[in-house]
Scaffold this active site. Structure first.
Site: not given
Ligand code: APR
Length: 256
Positions: A75, A105, A125, A133, A158, A195-196
Protein backbone atom coordinates in the site's frame (compact mmCIF):
# COMPACT_ATOMS: atom_id res chain seq x y z
CA UNK A 1 -26.29 -0.25 -27.59
CA UNK A 2 -24.74 2.03 -30.16
CA UNK A 3 -21.17 2.61 -28.94
CA UNK A 4 -19.96 6.22 -28.95
CA UNK A 5 -17.76 7.38 -31.73
CA UNK A 6 -16.96 10.84 -33.06
CA UNK A 7 -19.60 10.53 -35.72
CA UNK A 8 -22.59 9.01 -33.97
CA UNK A 9 -25.24 10.71 -31.90
CA UNK A 10 -24.62 8.67 -28.72
CA UNK A 11 -23.00 11.69 -27.11
CA UNK A 12 -25.86 13.98 -28.13
CA UNK A 13 -28.43 11.51 -26.81
CA UNK A 14 -26.52 11.30 -23.52
CA UNK A 15 -26.31 15.11 -23.24
CA UNK A 16 -30.07 15.41 -23.84
CA UNK A 17 -30.75 12.71 -21.24
CA UNK A 18 -28.55 14.47 -18.67
CA UNK A 19 -30.01 17.90 -19.47
CA UNK A 20 -33.55 16.71 -18.73
CA UNK A 21 -32.53 14.82 -15.57
CA UNK A 22 -33.22 16.66 -12.30
CA UNK A 23 -31.20 14.33 -10.10
CA UNK A 24 -27.88 13.02 -11.42
CA UNK A 25 -24.95 11.35 -9.65
CA UNK A 26 -21.68 9.84 -10.85
CA UNK A 27 -20.50 6.36 -9.92
CA UNK A 28 -16.82 5.76 -10.68
CA UNK A 29 -14.09 3.17 -10.56
CA UNK A 30 -10.37 2.91 -11.25
CA UNK A 31 -10.84 3.85 -14.92
CA UNK A 32 -11.58 7.43 -13.86
CA UNK A 33 -8.00 7.73 -12.54
CA UNK A 34 -6.35 5.72 -15.34
CA UNK A 35 -5.49 8.80 -17.43
CA UNK A 36 -3.80 10.30 -14.38
CA UNK A 37 -1.41 7.36 -14.51
CA UNK A 38 -2.84 5.16 -11.75
CA UNK A 39 -3.14 1.49 -12.68
CA UNK A 40 -6.60 -0.05 -12.76
CA UNK A 41 -7.21 -3.51 -11.25
CA UNK A 42 -8.55 -5.59 -14.12
CA UNK A 43 -7.63 -3.88 -17.39
CA UNK A 44 -6.30 -6.33 -19.96
CA UNK A 45 -2.79 -4.95 -19.66
CA UNK A 46 0.27 -6.08 -17.72
CA UNK A 47 0.20 -3.02 -15.45
CA UNK A 48 -3.25 -3.83 -14.06
CA UNK A 49 -2.84 -4.45 -10.35
CA UNK A 50 -4.55 -7.82 -10.23
CA UNK A 51 -2.49 -8.96 -13.22
CA UNK A 52 0.69 -8.28 -11.24
CA UNK A 53 -0.35 -9.02 -7.69
CA UNK A 54 -2.60 -11.52 -5.95
CA UNK A 55 -5.42 -9.64 -4.19
CA UNK A 56 -5.86 -12.49 -1.70
CA UNK A 57 -2.30 -11.85 -0.52
CA UNK A 58 -2.60 -8.08 -0.28
CA UNK A 59 -6.18 -6.86 0.08
CA UNK A 60 -7.79 -8.91 2.86
CA UNK A 61 -7.73 -9.12 6.64
CA UNK A 62 -6.22 -12.63 6.43
CA UNK A 63 -3.42 -11.32 4.21
CA UNK A 64 -2.68 -8.48 6.63
CA UNK A 65 -2.69 -10.73 9.66
CA UNK A 66 -0.52 -13.32 7.90
CA UNK A 67 2.07 -10.87 6.57
CA UNK A 68 1.43 -7.28 7.69
CA UNK A 69 4.83 -6.01 6.51
CA UNK A 70 4.15 -7.13 2.92
CA UNK A 71 0.66 -5.55 2.89
CA UNK A 72 1.88 -2.22 4.29
CA UNK A 73 4.79 -2.19 1.83
CA UNK A 74 2.38 -2.72 -1.10
CA UNK A 75 0.00 0.00 0.00
CA UNK A 76 2.94 2.36 0.61
CA UNK A 77 4.05 1.62 -2.96
CA UNK A 78 0.54 2.55 -4.19
CA UNK A 79 0.73 5.69 -2.02
CA UNK A 80 4.01 6.68 -3.67
CA UNK A 81 2.28 6.24 -7.08
CA UNK A 82 -0.55 8.54 -5.96
CA UNK A 83 1.92 11.15 -4.65
CA UNK A 84 3.23 11.58 -8.19
CA UNK A 85 -0.04 12.01 -10.10
CA UNK A 86 -2.61 14.74 -10.61
CA UNK A 87 -6.30 14.84 -11.55
CA UNK A 88 -7.06 14.39 -15.25
CA UNK A 89 -9.64 16.14 -17.45
CA UNK A 90 -12.34 13.71 -16.34
CA UNK A 91 -11.85 14.57 -12.66
CA UNK A 92 -11.86 18.26 -13.52
CA UNK A 93 -15.10 18.25 -15.50
CA UNK A 94 -16.80 16.15 -12.83
CA UNK A 95 -15.57 18.63 -10.21
CA UNK A 96 -17.08 21.49 -12.23
CA UNK A 97 -20.48 19.89 -11.57
CA UNK A 98 -20.29 21.13 -7.99
CA UNK A 99 -23.87 20.13 -7.11
CA UNK A 100 -23.41 16.53 -8.26
CA UNK A 101 -22.46 13.83 -5.77
CA UNK A 102 -19.56 11.54 -6.64
CA UNK A 103 -19.98 7.95 -5.51
CA UNK A 104 -16.62 6.30 -6.04
CA UNK A 105 -14.91 2.97 -5.46
CA UNK A 106 -11.58 4.76 -5.74
CA UNK A 107 -9.43 5.22 -2.66
CA UNK A 108 -7.44 8.10 -4.17
CA UNK A 109 -8.27 11.77 -3.58
CA UNK A 110 -8.07 12.96 -7.19
CA UNK A 111 -11.70 14.12 -7.23
CA UNK A 112 -11.02 16.23 -4.14
CA UNK A 113 -7.76 17.49 -5.66
CA UNK A 114 -9.78 18.51 -8.74
CA UNK A 115 -12.04 20.57 -6.49
CA UNK A 116 -14.92 18.34 -5.42
CA UNK A 117 -15.95 19.21 -1.85
CA UNK A 118 -15.03 16.26 0.41
CA UNK A 119 -18.64 15.95 1.61
CA UNK A 120 -19.70 15.46 -2.06
CA UNK A 121 -17.50 12.36 -2.46
CA UNK A 122 -18.78 9.04 -1.11
CA UNK A 123 -15.74 6.75 -0.86
CA UNK A 124 -17.35 3.29 -0.75
CA UNK A 125 -13.99 1.51 -0.47
CA UNK A 126 -12.29 3.95 1.91
CA UNK A 127 -9.18 6.06 1.53
CA UNK A 128 -5.53 5.15 0.91
CA UNK A 129 -4.58 8.55 2.34
CA UNK A 130 -5.35 7.47 5.88
CA UNK A 131 -4.32 4.76 8.33
CA UNK A 132 -6.72 3.35 10.89
CA UNK A 133 -6.33 1.01 13.82
CA UNK A 134 -6.87 -2.63 12.97
CA UNK A 135 -8.66 -3.03 16.32
CA UNK A 136 -12.26 -2.32 15.34
CA UNK A 137 -13.01 -1.14 18.90
CA UNK A 138 -10.44 1.66 18.51
CA UNK A 139 -11.32 4.63 16.28
CA UNK A 140 -7.78 5.95 15.84
CA UNK A 141 -7.28 7.42 12.35
CA UNK A 142 -4.50 9.54 10.88
CA UNK A 143 -3.58 11.15 7.59
CA UNK A 144 -0.59 9.48 5.91
CA UNK A 145 2.37 11.30 4.30
CA UNK A 146 1.99 9.99 0.72
CA UNK A 147 5.56 10.99 -0.17
CA UNK A 148 7.01 9.30 2.90
CA UNK A 149 4.54 6.80 4.39
CA UNK A 150 5.50 5.02 7.60
CA UNK A 151 6.35 1.33 7.63
CA UNK A 152 4.28 -1.11 9.69
CA UNK A 153 3.63 0.43 13.13
CA UNK A 154 1.35 0.18 16.15
CA UNK A 155 -1.62 2.32 17.09
CA UNK A 156 -0.44 5.05 19.51
CA UNK A 157 -3.79 4.77 21.29
CA UNK A 158 -4.28 1.04 21.87
CA UNK A 159 -1.14 -0.71 20.64
CA UNK A 160 -2.81 -2.77 17.90
CA UNK A 161 -1.43 -2.51 14.37
CA UNK A 162 -2.26 0.41 12.07
CA UNK A 163 -3.48 -0.44 8.53
CA UNK A 164 -4.68 1.50 5.44
CA UNK A 165 -8.22 2.92 5.80
CA UNK A 166 -9.42 0.91 2.79
CA UNK A 167 -12.15 -1.75 2.57
CA UNK A 168 -10.56 -5.14 2.02
CA UNK A 169 -12.24 -8.08 0.31
CA UNK A 170 -14.71 -9.61 2.75
CA UNK A 171 -15.02 -6.44 4.85
CA UNK A 172 -18.17 -4.34 5.12
CA UNK A 173 -18.39 -1.01 3.37
CA UNK A 174 -18.52 2.04 5.68
CA UNK A 175 -22.12 1.75 6.88
CA UNK A 176 -23.20 5.40 6.75
CA UNK A 177 -21.57 6.04 3.34
CA UNK A 178 -23.05 2.87 1.89
CA UNK A 179 -26.52 3.72 3.22
CA UNK A 180 -26.36 7.23 1.77
CA UNK A 181 -25.13 5.92 -1.60
CA UNK A 182 -28.04 3.46 -1.82
CA UNK A 183 -30.55 6.09 -0.71
CA UNK A 184 -29.24 8.51 -3.36
CA UNK A 185 -29.28 5.91 -6.14
CA UNK A 186 -32.91 5.08 -5.30
CA UNK A 187 -33.90 8.68 -6.07
CA UNK A 188 -31.96 9.45 -9.25
CA UNK A 189 -33.13 10.34 -12.73
CA UNK A 190 -29.74 9.44 -14.22
CA UNK A 191 -26.62 7.64 -12.98
CA UNK A 192 -23.38 8.43 -14.86
CA UNK A 193 -21.14 5.33 -14.56
CA UNK A 194 -17.47 6.04 -15.31
CA UNK A 195 -14.61 3.57 -15.50
CA UNK A 196 -15.71 0.57 -13.50
CA UNK A 197 -15.78 -3.11 -14.42
CA UNK A 198 -18.90 -3.31 -12.21
CA UNK A 199 -17.79 -6.72 -10.94
CA UNK A 200 -17.22 -6.06 -7.23
CA UNK A 201 -20.26 -6.17 -4.96
CA UNK A 202 -22.04 -4.71 -3.15
CA UNK A 203 -20.78 -1.47 -4.77
CA UNK A 204 -21.56 -2.61 -8.33
CA UNK A 205 -25.14 -3.30 -7.23
CA UNK A 206 -25.79 0.46 -7.18
CA UNK A 207 -26.19 0.39 -10.97
CA UNK A 208 -29.01 -2.16 -10.84
CA UNK A 209 -30.54 -0.46 -7.81
CA UNK A 210 -30.65 2.89 -9.63
CA UNK A 211 -32.30 1.26 -12.64
CA UNK A 212 -34.82 -0.59 -10.49
CA UNK A 213 -35.93 2.73 -9.03
CA UNK A 214 -36.39 4.25 -12.48
CA UNK A 215 -33.04 5.92 -13.12
CA UNK A 216 -31.48 5.98 -16.57
CA UNK A 217 -27.87 4.80 -16.80
CA UNK A 218 -25.09 6.22 -18.96
CA UNK A 219 -21.83 4.22 -19.06
CA UNK A 220 -18.47 5.71 -20.08
CA UNK A 221 -15.74 3.11 -20.57
CA UNK A 222 -13.43 2.10 -23.44
CA UNK A 223 -14.28 -1.56 -22.82
CA UNK A 224 -17.89 -2.64 -22.69
CA UNK A 225 -17.91 -4.44 -19.32
CA UNK A 226 -20.73 -5.68 -17.09
CA UNK A 227 -22.18 -2.19 -16.68
CA UNK A 228 -23.23 -2.11 -20.33
CA UNK A 229 -26.10 -4.53 -19.61
CA UNK A 230 -27.73 -1.87 -17.45
CA UNK A 231 -26.85 1.05 -19.74
CA UNK A 232 -29.41 3.11 -21.60
CA UNK A 233 -26.50 4.76 -23.39
CA UNK A 234 -23.01 3.28 -23.58
CA UNK A 235 -20.24 5.69 -24.63
CA UNK A 236 -17.18 3.67 -25.61
CA UNK A 237 -14.03 5.62 -24.88
CA UNK A 238 -11.75 7.11 -22.25
CA UNK A 239 -13.29 9.26 -19.55
CA UNK A 240 -10.84 12.10 -20.24
CA UNK A 241 -11.96 12.17 -23.87
CA UNK A 242 -15.71 11.73 -23.41
CA UNK A 243 -16.63 13.59 -20.20
CA UNK A 244 -15.52 17.08 -21.33
CA UNK A 245 -17.85 17.19 -24.39
CA UNK A 246 -20.50 15.20 -22.52
CA UNK A 247 -20.77 17.62 -19.58
CA UNK A 248 -19.84 20.93 -21.27
CA UNK A 249 -22.34 23.65 -20.34
CA UNK A 250 -24.53 21.38 -18.21
CA UNK A 251 -25.39 22.19 -14.59
CA UNK A 252 -26.15 18.85 -12.97
CA UNK A 253 -27.30 18.29 -9.40
CA UNK A 254 -27.95 15.27 -7.20
CA UNK A 255 -30.31 17.03 -4.76
CA UNK A 256 -31.73 20.07 -6.61
N1 APR B 1 -11.63 5.87 -18.96
C1 APR B 1 -12.73 5.18 -18.55
N2 APR B 1 -12.70 3.88 -18.17
C2 APR B 1 -11.50 3.26 -18.23
C3 APR B 1 -10.31 3.91 -18.64
C4 APR B 1 -10.41 5.27 -19.02
N3 APR B 1 -9.34 5.96 -19.43
N4 APR B 1 -9.29 2.99 -18.58
C5 APR B 1 -9.83 1.83 -18.13
N5 APR B 1 -11.16 1.98 -17.94
C6 APR B 1 -12.13 1.01 -17.45
C7 APR B 1 -11.83 -0.43 -17.76
O1 APR B 1 -12.29 -0.77 -19.05
C8 APR B 1 -12.64 -1.13 -16.67
O2 APR B 1 -13.98 -1.33 -17.07
O3 APR B 1 -12.15 1.10 -16.04
C9 APR B 1 -12.61 -0.13 -15.50
C10 APR B 1 -11.67 -0.55 -14.39
O4 APR B 1 -12.16 -1.73 -13.81
P1 APR B 1 -11.38 -2.33 -12.53
O5 APR B 1 -9.93 -2.32 -12.82
O6 APR B 1 -12.08 -3.61 -12.18
O7 APR B 1 -11.62 -1.25 -11.40
P2 APR B 1 -12.91 -1.06 -10.52
O8 APR B 1 -14.15 -1.33 -11.30
O9 APR B 1 -12.78 0.27 -9.89
O10 APR B 1 -12.72 -2.19 -9.39
C11 APR B 1 -13.69 -2.21 -8.36
O11 APR B 1 -12.32 -3.84 -7.21
O12 APR B 1 -10.26 -4.62 -6.54
C12 APR B 1 -11.38 -3.94 -6.13
O13 APR B 1 -11.44 -2.37 -4.39
C13 APR B 1 -11.04 -2.53 -5.72
O14 APR B 1 -12.44 -0.55 -5.90
C14 APR B 1 -11.90 -1.65 -6.62
C15 APR B 1 -12.99 -2.60 -7.07
Amino acid sequence: MEPYSDNNDGLLQARELLARSQRVAAFSGAGLSAESGLATFRDPDPDALWSRFDPTELASVDAFEANPERVIEWYNWRRSMLAGVRPNAAHRVLAAQSRMIQITQNVDNLLEQAGVAPKQVYHLHGSILHDICHNSACDYRELVQLENPSPLRDCPRCGARLRPAVVWFGENLPAKTWYRAQQLCAELDCLLVVGTSATVYPAAGLITLARQYGSSVIVVDPNAGEARYAADIYLAGAAGRILPPLLAGLDLASNP
